[in-house]
Design an enzyme around this catalytic site. Structure first.
Site, PDB file in Angstrom:
ATOM      1  CB  SER A   1      -0.896   0.001   1.240  1.00  0.00           C
ATOM      2  OG  SER A   1      -1.497   1.271   1.368  1.00  0.00           O
TER       3      SER A   1
ATOM      4  CG  HIS B   1      -3.940  -1.376  -1.506  1.00  0.00           C
ATOM      5  ND1 HIS B   1      -5.085  -2.108  -1.758  1.00  0.00           N
ATOM      6  CD2 HIS B   1      -4.260  -0.541  -0.484  1.00  0.00           C
ATOM      7  CE1 HIS B   1      -6.036  -1.736  -0.928  1.00  0.00           C
ATOM      8  NE2 HIS B   1      -5.569  -0.777  -0.145  1.00  0.00           N
TER       9      HIS B   1
ATOM     10  CG  ASP C   1      -5.099   2.737   0.953  1.00  0.00           C
ATOM     11  OD1 ASP C   1      -6.036   1.926   0.863  1.00  0.00           O
ATOM     12  OD2 ASP C   1      -3.982   2.446   1.398  1.00  0.00           O
TER      13      ASP C   1
ATOM     14  CG  MET D   1      -8.203   7.508   2.408  1.00  0.00           C
ATOM     15  SD  MET D   1      -7.339   7.515   3.989  1.00  0.00           S
ATOM     16  CE  MET D   1      -6.574   5.893   3.954  1.00  0.00           C
TER      17      MET D   1
ATOM     18  CG  HIS E   1      -9.187   0.463  -0.232  1.00  0.00           C
ATOM     19  ND1 HIS E   1      -8.606   0.258   1.002  1.00  0.00           N
ATOM     20  CD2 HIS E   1     -10.533   0.463  -0.012  1.00  0.00           C
ATOM     21  CE1 HIS E   1      -9.552   0.162   1.921  1.00  0.00           C
ATOM     22  NE2 HIS E   1     -10.725   0.290   1.344  1.00  0.00           N
TER      23      HIS E   1
ATOM     24  CG  MET F   1     -11.235   3.656   2.238  1.00  0.00           C
ATOM     25  SD  MET F   1      -9.679   3.542   3.137  1.00  0.00           S
ATOM     26  CE  MET F   1      -8.527   3.542   1.768  1.00  0.00           C
TER      27      MET F   1
ATOM     28  CG  MET G   1     -11.809  -2.307   5.281  1.00  0.00           C
ATOM     29  SD  MET G   1     -10.267  -1.942   4.422  1.00  0.00           S
ATOM     30  CE  MET G   1      -9.311  -1.086   5.670  1.00  0.00           C
TER      31      MET G   1
ATOM     32  CG  ASP H   1      -6.231  -2.587   3.212  1.00  0.00           C
ATOM     33  OD1 ASP H   1      -5.114  -2.420   3.741  1.00  0.00           O
ATOM     34  OD2 ASP H   1      -6.822  -1.707   2.561  1.00  0.00           O
TER      35      ASP H   1
HETATM   36  O1  LIG Z   1      -6.831   1.029   3.500  1.00  0.00           O
HETATM   37  C1  LIG Z   1      -5.940   1.273   4.291  1.00  0.00           C
HETATM   38  C2  LIG Z   1      -6.244   2.109   5.503  1.00  0.00           C
HETATM   39  O2  LIG Z   1      -7.557   2.519   5.469  1.00  0.00           O
HETATM   40  C3  LIG Z   1      -4.532   0.819   4.027  1.00  0.00           C
HETATM   41  O3  LIG Z   1      -4.490   0.082   2.816  1.00  0.00           O
HETATM   42  C4  LIG Z   1      -3.965  -0.015   5.155  1.00  0.00           C
HETATM   43  O4  LIG Z   1      -4.118   0.570   6.392  1.00  0.00           O
HETATM   44  C5  LIG Z   1      -2.491  -0.363   4.886  1.00  0.00           C
HETATM   45  O5  LIG Z   1      -1.650   0.046   5.905  1.00  0.00           O
HETATM   46  P1  LIG Z   1      -1.051  -0.940   7.032  1.00  0.00           P
HETATM   47  O6  LIG Z   1      -0.617  -2.213   6.329  1.00  0.00           O
HETATM   48  O7  LIG Z   1       0.079  -0.171   7.598  1.00  0.00           O
HETATM   49  O8  LIG Z   1      -2.161  -1.212   8.013  1.00  0.00           O
HETATM   50 FE   LIG Z   2      -6.442   0.061   1.615  1.00  0.00          FE
END
Ligand SMILES: O=C(CO)[C@H](O)[C@H](O)COP(=O)(O)O
Ligand SMILES: [Fe+2]
Length: 228
Positions: A8, A31, A33, A35, A64, A66, A135, A173
């Protein structure tokens, strides 16, 4: 290929995204993210950055989202160059229509569930999807502790996928690391997102290889892993 490791870039240096993407070449997907500071209390990046990142790396992008109003935005991330687009069940008004639109535009369609959202109401949607994302932290931030109370939901989702005879992937994730990846694999996950465990390591590419090897020791013996 049964096991996939998706670093990520949330845990990468955003000023050096192209280099950071190259640092994990050998990973299956990158990946990303997205947001919006509404669906989650954090703000990251949008369509123009994804377009640039898609040009900067050969690793396919696993988006991903969000964000609120996923129905409006998800198709734009396919056009931006994503190979897989995950929308949140809690943010999609018409998930079946949206999954079909993502697939029609040429990407894999995936749906994510926050920790408090059960999989059971979505059982009939599974054939419309290429992947489900469970999640294992509250979405919004990297570096959080893995919620092991999500393991039964991972197991239940794998059972539903098997029950329907589907070939789809099951992604986890949040807090996935050397300390937790085997439990996720045992529960039935086959796609592992890791942010801090990869980009926090001295050698991110080596961290990807080590996580893959660990997960493979589990999935090698799993009946469901033989189906794809
Ligand atoms: O979607 C996510 C947070 O919302 C990230 O992909 C996820 O937190 C990855 O970070 P880590 O592996 O450090 O937890
Ligand atoms: Fe994510």
């Amino acid at each position: 290929m049964a096991v996939q490791i998706n670093p990520s870039i949330l845990s990468a240096d955003f000023a050096r995204l192209a280099e950071e993407a190259k640092a994990v070449e050998g990973a299956d997907w990158l990946h990303v993210d997205v947001m919006d500071n509404h669906f989650v209390p954090n703000l990251t990046l949008g369509v123009p950055v994804v377009e640039s990142l898609a040009r900067a790396t050969d690793t396919p992008l696993d988006l991903h989202l969000m964000i609120e109003d996923a129905d409006r935005w998800a198709p734009q991330y396919v056009e931006a160059g994503a190979g897989s687009v995950t929308f949140h069940a809690e943010a999609a008004a018409a998930p079946v229509r949206l999954a079909r639109e993502i697939r029609a535009k040429g990407a894999r369609a995936s749906m994510a569930l926050k920790p408090a959202t059960p999989i059971e109401p979505y059982e009939d949607l599974l054939p419309e999807l290429d992947m489900v994302l469970i999640m294992t932290v509250e979405p919004g931030f990297g570096g959080q502790a893995f919620l092991d109370i999500m393991l039964p939901k991972i197991r239940r989702t794998r059972e539903l996928i098997s029950k329907h005879g589907l070939q789809m992937w099951l992604q986890v994730d949040g807090g996935v690391s050397a300390a937790t990846i085997e439990r996720c694999a045992e529960a039935g996950a086959d796609v592992f997102v890791a942010g801090s465990a990869v980009y926090g390591a001295e050698n991110p590419a080596e961290a990807v290889r080590a996580l893959r090897a660990q997960a493979e020791t589990v999935t090698a013996g799993a009946a469901w892993a033989c189906s794809h």
